[in-house]
Write a protein that holds these residues in place. Structure first.
Motif, PDB file in Angstrom:
ATOM      1  N   GLU A 287       2.973  -3.428  17.832  1.00 47.88           N
ATOM      2  CA  GLU A 287       2.849  -2.016  18.157  1.00 47.88           C
ATOM      3  C   GLU A 287       3.528  -1.208  17.063  1.00 47.88           C
ATOM      4  O   GLU A 287       4.401  -1.710  16.355  1.00 47.88           O
ATOM      5  N   MET A 288       3.119   0.048  16.904  1.00 44.35           N
ATOM      6  CA  MET A 288       3.693   0.881  15.834  1.00 44.35           C
ATOM      7  C   MET A 288       3.613   2.346  16.213  1.00 44.35           C
ATOM      8  O   MET A 288       2.560   2.837  16.635  1.00 44.35           O
ATOM      9  N   SER A 289       4.714   3.044  16.077  1.00 47.56           N
ATOM     10  CA  SER A 289       4.712   4.491  16.259  1.00 47.56           C
ATOM     11  C   SER A 289       4.158   5.154  14.998  1.00 47.56           C
ATOM     12  O   SER A 289       4.246   4.592  13.900  1.00 47.56           O
ATOM     13  N   THR A 290       3.600   6.331  15.152  1.00 47.99           N
ATOM     14  CA  THR A 290       3.030   7.038  13.997  1.00 47.99           C
ATOM     15  C   THR A 290       4.065   7.883  13.276  1.00 47.99           C
ATOM     16  O   THR A 290       3.759   8.485  12.251  1.00 47.99           O
ATOM     17  N   GLY A 291       5.284   7.925  13.816  1.00 48.95           N
ATOM     18  CA  GLY A 291       6.375   8.618  13.138  1.00 48.95           C
ATOM     19  C   GLY A 291       7.202   7.649  12.335  1.00 48.95           C
ATOM     20  O   GLY A 291       6.795   7.199  11.264  1.00 48.95           O
ATOM     21  N   ASP A 292       8.355   7.257  12.857  1.00 50.49           N
ATOM     22  CA  ASP A 292       9.258   6.411  12.080  1.00 50.49           C
ATOM     23  C   ASP A 292       8.681   5.032  11.785  1.00 50.49           C
ATOM     24  O   ASP A 292       8.951   4.445  10.733  1.00 50.49           O
ATOM     25  N   GLY A 293       7.869   4.482  12.687  1.00 56.68           N
ATOM     26  CA  GLY A 293       7.278   3.166  12.436  1.00 56.68           C
ATOM     27  C   GLY A 293       6.331   3.166  11.260  1.00 56.68           C
ATOM     28  O   GLY A 293       6.427   2.325  10.350  1.00 56.68           O
ATOM     29  N   LEU A 294       5.419   4.130  11.228  1.00 56.82           N
ATOM     30  CA  LEU A 294       4.476   4.240  10.116  1.00 56.82           C
ATOM     31  C   LEU A 294       5.188   4.650   8.837  1.00 56.82           C
ATOM     32  O   LEU A 294       4.792   4.224   7.737  1.00 56.82           O
ATOM     33  N   ASN A 295       6.244   5.443   8.958  1.00 64.01           N
ATOM     34  CA  ASN A 295       7.006   5.830   7.765  1.00 64.01           C
ATOM     35  C   ASN A 295       7.498   4.600   7.005  1.00 64.01           C
ATOM     36  O   ASN A 295       7.421   4.532   5.770  1.00 64.01           O
ATOM     37  N   LYS A 296       8.031   3.617   7.740  1.00 69.33           N
ATOM     38  CA  LYS A 296       8.549   2.408   7.095  1.00 69.33           C
ATOM     39  C   LYS A 296       7.429   1.592   6.457  1.00 69.33           C
ATOM     40  O   LYS A 296       7.609   0.996   5.392  1.00 69.33           O
ATOM     41  N   VAL A 297       6.285   1.565   7.111  1.00 71.94           N
ATOM     42  CA  VAL A 297       5.145   0.847   6.536  1.00 71.94           C
ATOM     43  C   VAL A 297       4.711   1.503   5.233  1.00 71.94           C
ATOM     44  O   VAL A 297       4.471   0.832   4.224  1.00 71.94           O
ATOM     45  N   LEU A 298       4.624   2.828   5.224  1.00 73.55           N
ATOM     46  CA  LEU A 298       4.255   3.542   4.004  1.00 73.55           C
ATOM     47  C   LEU A 298       5.287   3.326   2.902  1.00 73.55           C
ATOM     48  O   LEU A 298       4.940   3.219   1.722  1.00 73.55           O
ATOM     49  N   ALA A 299       6.554   3.257   3.285  1.00 77.30           N
ATOM     50  CA  ALA A 299       7.618   3.063   2.293  1.00 77.30           C
ATOM     51  C   ALA A 299       7.487   1.724   1.582  1.00 77.30           C
ATOM     52  O   ALA A 299       7.973   1.560   0.460  1.00 77.30           O
ATOM     53  N   THR A 300       6.824   0.773   2.206  1.00 73.99           N
ATOM     54  CA  THR A 300       6.635  -0.541   1.589  1.00 73.99           C
ATOM     55  C   THR A 300       5.864  -0.427   0.282  1.00 73.99           C
ATOM     56  O   THR A 300       6.033  -1.259  -0.619  1.00 73.99           O
ATOM     57  N   THR A 301       5.025   0.615   0.139  1.00 75.13           N
ATOM     58  CA  THR A 301       4.233   0.759  -1.088  1.00 75.13           C
ATOM     59  C   THR A 301       5.129   0.959  -2.303  1.00 75.13           C
ATOM     60  O   THR A 301       4.750   0.596  -3.416  1.00 75.13           O
ATOM     61  N   PHE A 302       6.310   1.553  -2.112  1.00 77.62           N
ATOM     62  CA  PHE A 302       7.229   1.720  -3.237  1.00 77.62           C
ATOM     63  C   PHE A 302       7.735   0.366  -3.715  1.00 77.62           C
ATOM     64  O   PHE A 302       8.011   0.168  -4.898  1.00 77.62           O
ATOM     65  N   PHE A 303       7.831  -0.558  -2.808  1.00 79.48           N
ATOM     66  CA  PHE A 303       8.305  -1.908  -3.110  1.00 79.48           C
ATOM     67  C   PHE A 303       7.259  -2.719  -3.863  1.00 79.48           C
ATOM     68  O   PHE A 303       7.596  -3.572  -4.686  1.00 79.48           O
ATOM     69  N   VAL A 304       5.990  -2.486  -3.587  1.00 80.06           N
ATOM     70  CA  VAL A 304       4.925  -3.318  -4.158  1.00 80.06           C
ATOM     71  C   VAL A 304       4.100  -2.581  -5.216  1.00 80.06           C
ATOM     72  O   VAL A 304       3.042  -3.044  -5.618  1.00 80.06           O
ATOM     73  N   ARG A 305       4.581  -1.455  -5.679  1.00 83.90           N
ATOM     74  CA  ARG A 305       3.859  -0.697  -6.698  1.00 83.90           C
ATOM     75  C   ARG A 305       3.944  -1.393  -8.052  1.00 83.90           C
ATOM     76  O   ARG A 305       4.739  -2.321  -8.265  1.00 83.90           O
ATOM     77  N   ASP A 306       3.144  -0.935  -9.013  1.00 84.20           N
ATOM     78  CA  ASP A 306       3.241  -1.426 -10.386  1.00 84.20           C
ATOM     79  C   ASP A 306       4.562  -0.970 -11.004  1.00 84.20           C
ATOM     80  O   ASP A 306       5.125   0.060 -10.626  1.00 84.20           O
ATOM     81  N   THR A 307       5.015  -1.712 -11.990  1.00 81.46           N
ATOM     82  CA  THR A 307       6.234  -1.313 -12.678  1.00 81.46           C
ATOM     83  C   THR A 307       5.976  -0.086 -13.552  1.00 81.46           C
ATOM     84  O   THR A 307       4.851   0.144 -13.990  1.00 81.46           O
ATOM     85  N   PRO A 308       7.000   0.720 -13.832  1.00 81.33           N
ATOM     86  CA  PRO A 308       6.790   1.959 -14.583  1.00 81.33           C
ATOM     87  C   PRO A 308       6.216   1.704 -15.971  1.00 81.33           C
ATOM     88  O   PRO A 308       6.549   0.711 -16.615  1.00 81.33           O
ATOM     89  N   GLY A 309       5.406   2.640 -16.409  1.00 80.20           N
ATOM     90  CA  GLY A 309       4.875   2.588 -17.766  1.00 80.20           C
ATOM     91  C   GLY A 309       3.577   1.841 -17.896  1.00 80.20           C
ATOM     92  O   GLY A 309       2.995   1.789 -18.980  1.00 80.20           O
ATOM     93  N   GLY A 310       3.087   1.241 -16.820  1.00 79.05           N
ATOM     94  CA  GLY A 310       1.829   0.515 -16.882  1.00 79.05           C
ATOM     95  C   GLY A 310       0.628   1.444 -16.839  1.00 79.05           C
ATOM     96  O   GLY A 310       0.751   2.662 -16.748  1.00 79.05           O
ATOM     97  N   SER A 311      -0.537   0.843 -16.891  1.00 82.84           N
ATOM     98  CA  SER A 311      -1.780   1.604 -16.860  1.00 82.84           C
ATOM     99  C   SER A 311      -2.689   1.040 -15.781  1.00 82.84           C
ATOM    100  O   SER A 311      -2.685  -0.171 -15.517  1.00 82.84           O
TER     101      SER A 311
END
Length: 486
Positions: free
Chosen positions: A222-246
């Motif tokens: 189960e997941m709330s659309t407030g704080d629960g989804l916020n944490k899921v979205l924050a995961t993208t910062f963890f799995v993004r490309d490293t800076p300076g890439g293309s």
């Protein structure tokens, strides 16, 4: 997150997550150049999350539900594998419904699931083509239609930093790759499809599944659309490309700014929209760019947070908002009291005196990136965004707009996004560089962020709408901010 595939007889390894834990706890990425004229997700409803009510509360595994019994190789029967298998069982349920309904195709579960410990004995997975020793990753392999994951390092790290639903999102992404291969031409995928398309389609498919969870349709989660989804979205910062890439790099996945959009598109519009992500669509909205110069690269795109850099930010804000707020607010380093607003930290705006108060020590804490998992800092643009948010309130006051409530909070985020876009052109010693937008997104999704908060520091409840408001300002400008959030 990645997948293994064959290109004309040779195997291409997609970017692994192995460097994450070793470097900074929150990995660095990239962002800057943007094309586009409209909010990618359409008209933003401040009171909902893509049509769902904003909720807070329980998010994660449901209690009292029997664990899934999917066959798996290498499992130790522990909590991480239970989390993974429960996720994959629910993802199977989702695609069993969605593939026939949306694409008129029957869903076929993957042929093999493998759990391994990257710190343990080596295994050969992906049709014997991939070694698991030292590989803190999760990936789909089309060679044998399998999904593999590291229960030793990756899954515990995700759970520790973002909660169990981070694992759910990552594995839903990997299953998105399986769906691509099942759909084939219906998903626009072939041997020549760029990595960035494959990865952001998979992000989008994961977004569709996470809506299934948010709607209460998943058996195990189960997941709330407030704080629960916020944490899921924050995961993208963890799995993004490293800076300076293309985005044209062979194994590009995208910046957090771009990956959040792909996830949101799937969450808002479902898997049909995901299949429409193409090279031309990504090129029209991509934000990845390189560093300004070698000196910028050596610093990882991060300026030191001090009186000098904050002075440049203040001057840049005055220049960008000179027409909207000709009576510019003044800045103070003392914690002045205010008769018509609650104090906020690390930056506060007092409407009655038109003064912005700064706490340098706390701004420096936010603006100094964490190293090897130590510290809570994100990076310079996270701190600068906090300052810009309080300046945005002065802009709103100058235009006789309310400074309290959700609309004011989202209008603030939108105006910070507009200021960020203006920083693509050097202004008063400030310039947007690789990773800056991602830092803003990461800060936006924290519980205490001011970037999408009203004058009293009350943020818009849903990170989903905070990020989209920021994107609207970045793409469409200040006038749209004041018109849409009125």
């Amino acid at each position: 997150m990645g997948r293994e595939r064959m290109n004309t007889g040779s195997r291409r390894r997609v970017a692994m997550l192995v460097a994450m834990a070793a470097s900074v706890g929150l990995v660095t990425g990239c962002s800057t150049k943007v094309a586009g004229a409209a909010s990618p997700l359409g008209q933003l409803d401040a009171g909902s999350v893509a049509g769902l009510p904003v909720t807070n509360g329980a998010s994660g595994p449901r209690s009292g539900i029997a664990d899934a019994t999917l066959p798996v190789t290498g499992s130790d029967g522990g909590e991480m594998d239970k989390l993974a298998l429960n996720t994959l069982a629910d993802v199977n349920d989702y695609w069993t419904q969605q593939l026939p309904a949306v694409f008129n195709k029957q869903f076929r579960p993957v042929s093999k699931l493998t759990s391994y410990d990257s710190d343990g004995p080596n295994q050969r997975v992906c049709a014997g083509k991939v070694d698991t020793k030292g590989v803190a990753n999760a990936f789909y392999c089309n060679l044998d239609n399998s999904v593999s994951w590291d229960r030793g390092q990756l899954l515990p790290l995700l759970t520790q930093k973002f909660g169990p639903l981070a694992v759910t999102m990552v594995l839903a992404h990997e299953m998105g790759h399986a769906i691509q291969y099942q759909l084939g031409p219906l998903s626009g995928v072939n041997q020549g499809t760029p990595s960035i398309v494959l990865e952001q389609q998979a992000d989008c498919y994961a977004g569709g599944f996470m809506r299934f969870v948010a709607e209460g349709k998943a058996k195990h989660f189960e997941m709330s659309t407030g704080d629960g989804l916020n944490k899921v979205l924050a995961t993208t910062f963890f799995v993004r490309d490293t800076p300076g890439g293309s985005f044209t790099d062979e194994s590009a996945h995208g910046s957090a700014f771009d990956r959040v959009f792909a996830f949101q598109a799937g969450f808002a519009d479902g898997p049909k929209r995901c299949s429409q992500i193409s090279p031309s669509e990504i090129k029209s909205r991509v934000t990845e760019t390189g560093f300004v110069d070698a000196k910028d690269s050596a610093k990882g795109g991060n300026a030191t947070i001090d009186d000098k850099s904050l002075g440049h930010v203040q001057d840049a804000l005055k220049q960008v908002f000179s027409k909207q707020a000709p009576n510019a607010p003044s800045f103070s380093s003392s914690g002045a009291t205010c008769s018509d607003a609650k104090p906020t930290s690390p930056v506060a705006y007092c409407p009655s005196s038109n003064v912005i108060s700064l706490d340098l020590a706390k701004l420096k804490e936010i603006g100094t990136p964490a190293k090897k998992g130590q510290g809570k800092g994100i990076g310079d643009f996270a701190a600068f965004g906090e300052v810009a948010s309080r300046y945005a309130l002065a802009v709103q006051k100058a235009n006789n707009l309310p400074l309290e409530g959700t609309e004011a909070a989202l209008r603030t985020s939108c105006l910070v996004g507009y200021w960020g876009a203006a920083m693509k052109t050097p202004t008063a010693g400030v310039r947007l560089t690789a990773g800056d937008l991602d830092k803003a997104i990461a800060e936006l999704l924290t519980a205490t962020s001011l970037i999408a908060a009203d004058v009293n520091g009350t943020p818009a409840a849903a990170g989903f709408t905070r990020v989209e408001a920021f994107r609207i300002g970045f793409l469409q400008g200040a006038n749209t901010c004041t018109q849409q959030f009125s």
